[in-house]
Design an enzyme around this catalytic site. Structure first.
Site, mmCIF file in Angstrom:
data_model
loop_
_atom_site.group_PDB
_atom_site.id
_atom_site.type_symbol
_atom_site.label_atom_id
_atom_site.label_comp_id
_atom_site.label_asym_id
_atom_site.label_seq_id
_atom_site.Cartn_x
_atom_site.Cartn_y
_atom_site.Cartn_z
ATOM 1 N N LYS A 1 0.851 -1.203 0.000
ATOM 2 C CA LYS A 1 0.000 0.000 0.000
ATOM 3 C C LYS A 1 0.881 1.246 0.000
ATOM 4 C CE LYS A 1 -4.323 -1.794 0.688
ATOM 5 N NZ LYS A 1 -4.502 -2.921 1.592
ATOM 6 N N LYS B 1 -2.275 -10.444 -9.981
ATOM 7 C CA LYS B 1 -3.222 -11.116 -9.095
ATOM 8 C C LYS B 1 -4.602 -10.467 -9.242
ATOM 9 C CE LYS B 1 -4.276 -10.174 -4.573
ATOM 10 N NZ LYS B 1 -5.106 -10.649 -3.481
ATOM 11 N N LYS C 1 -9.802 -6.957 -5.859
ATOM 12 C CA LYS C 1 -10.803 -5.884 -5.838
ATOM 13 C C LYS C 1 -10.136 -4.543 -6.065
ATOM 14 C CE LYS C 1 -13.103 -8.114 -1.967
ATOM 15 N NZ LYS C 1 -12.335 -8.198 -0.722
#
Ligand code: ADP
Ligand code: TRP
Length: 323
Positions: A113, A192, A195
């Site tokens: 992140k 990958k 969402k």
């Protein structure tokens, strides 16, 4: 013989996709007969990402309906919301006081992140300790997840060991349950499926959307006549999830033989996806139209899980010295 305790959860941060199904939910459904299975929606965790009341409530409820549509049977499984067990936030606090900042800085999820330019909240930073609390407060023994969660289970084992050393034997060390061939389901772009990457095939997509999405799977520029390696083909890597071993081998052979163009391969993929999604999408609609049933499942599961957790927390408090 008493059954082993299995626990897992998914955050309510977006619409579920086939990576979530094959990487996690399918295992929950397959294992529910043989384990004391406890499955939840990690809505406290979702607050690290979703800070919009309506959206969070909607996504949380949707995942419960998704679980039921995929075949989790509330007669066999304790299905609940993480927020039915506020005790986990207290346990996470004790873990946060045991674990060090440099240790938590090693978390891949946190590093990813930050690398993507996000300014991390303190909640995101301590996320793995809340997950450890989810697992340990119920004495869970196996935790089925996708590969990306493996490190979180290692963190859980480490903090459990540290707690046991500090305060005396309290927690069992849980094992991750990760299936090799579905550990990372690729997305439409070959990364990958996630969402957060916008590269998914939603688990309950409508047929026309499935067709559109399957056409978007990235490929190299081989011509229809060229032989193709199924191992490196994104289309095949997604398609194989929907096939049994014989069908998988037949399709792999078609790729290798040459003569299968990518357009045709994508159309075949779309057919398989539609065939799989159609029935669960219908079942989902039925469940969605029965909100009382969903409320009842959550009430029952929540009470059961909370009773287990509050008992464990009393033991933990007395060891830590909390009056
Ligand atoms: P996402 O990355 O889409 O936000 P989550 O982190 O909420 O997914 O994951 C929920 C569960 O689904 C976890 O057990 C995770 O390991 C699994 N999972 C998510 N994406 C994939 C994937 N592409 N392949 C396999 N498993 C996955
Ligand atoms: N971190 C998991 C995910 O992103 C969700 C989760 C929270 C979880 N607590 C858990 C998974 C406990 C297994 C066990 O998908």
């Amino acid at each position: 013989m008493t059954k082993k305790i299995l626990l897992s959860g998914i955050q309510s941060t977006g619409t579920l996709h086939i990576g979530n199904y094959f990487g996690a939910i399918k295992q929950f459904v397959e294992l529910q007969d043989n384990y004391d299975t406890r499955i939840f929606v990690a809505n406290f965790h979702s607050v690290t990402t979703i800070q919009d009341k309506e959206k969070l409530e909607k996504l949380t409820r949707e995942i419960v309906i998704d679980y039921l549509a995929c075949g989790l049977d509330p007669e066999k499984v304790t299905l609940f919301l993480q927020s039915s067990i506020p005790e986990v936030t207290e346990l996470a606090w004790y873990f946060n006081c045991l674990i060090t900042v440099p240790y938590l800085m090693r978390a891949h999820s946190y590093k990813d992140k930050v690398a993507n330019g996000k300014e991390p909240s303190a909640g995101l930073f301590t996320y793995p300790m809340l997950m450890a609390a989810d697992i340990l407060i119920q004495d869970s023994e196996i935790v089925p997840v996708g590969q990306d969660q493996k490190q979180h289970i290692e963190f859980t084992r480490d903090v459990a060991t540290k707690f046991n050393h500090t305060y005396g034997e309290t927690f069992k060390l849980p094992e991750a349950y990760i299936l090799d061939d579905v550990s990372i389901v690729p997305g439409l772009d070959g990364q990958k499926m996630s969402k957060s990457y916008g590269n998914t095939i939603p688990l309950f997509a409508e047929d026309k959307d499935i067709e559109k999405l399957c056409m978007q799977v990235v490929t190299d520029s081989l011509s229809p006549a060229d032989p193709k390696d199924p191992e490196t083909s994104n289309i095949f890597q997604i398609h194989k999830l929907f096939l049994n071993n014989v069908e998988k081998e037949e399709l792999a052979e078609k790729y290798r033989a040459g003569g299968l163009g990518y357009k045709e391969a994508k159309e075949m993929l779309a057919e398989s996806v539609k065939k799989f999604i159609g029935p669960i999408r219908e079942k989902r609609k039925e469940i969605e139209n029965n909100p009382d049933f969903v409320d009842q499942v959550l009430k029952q599961g929540g009470q059961k899980a909370q009773a287990i957790a509050s008992k464990k927390l009393l033991e933990i408090r007395s060891k830590v010295g909390i009056l």
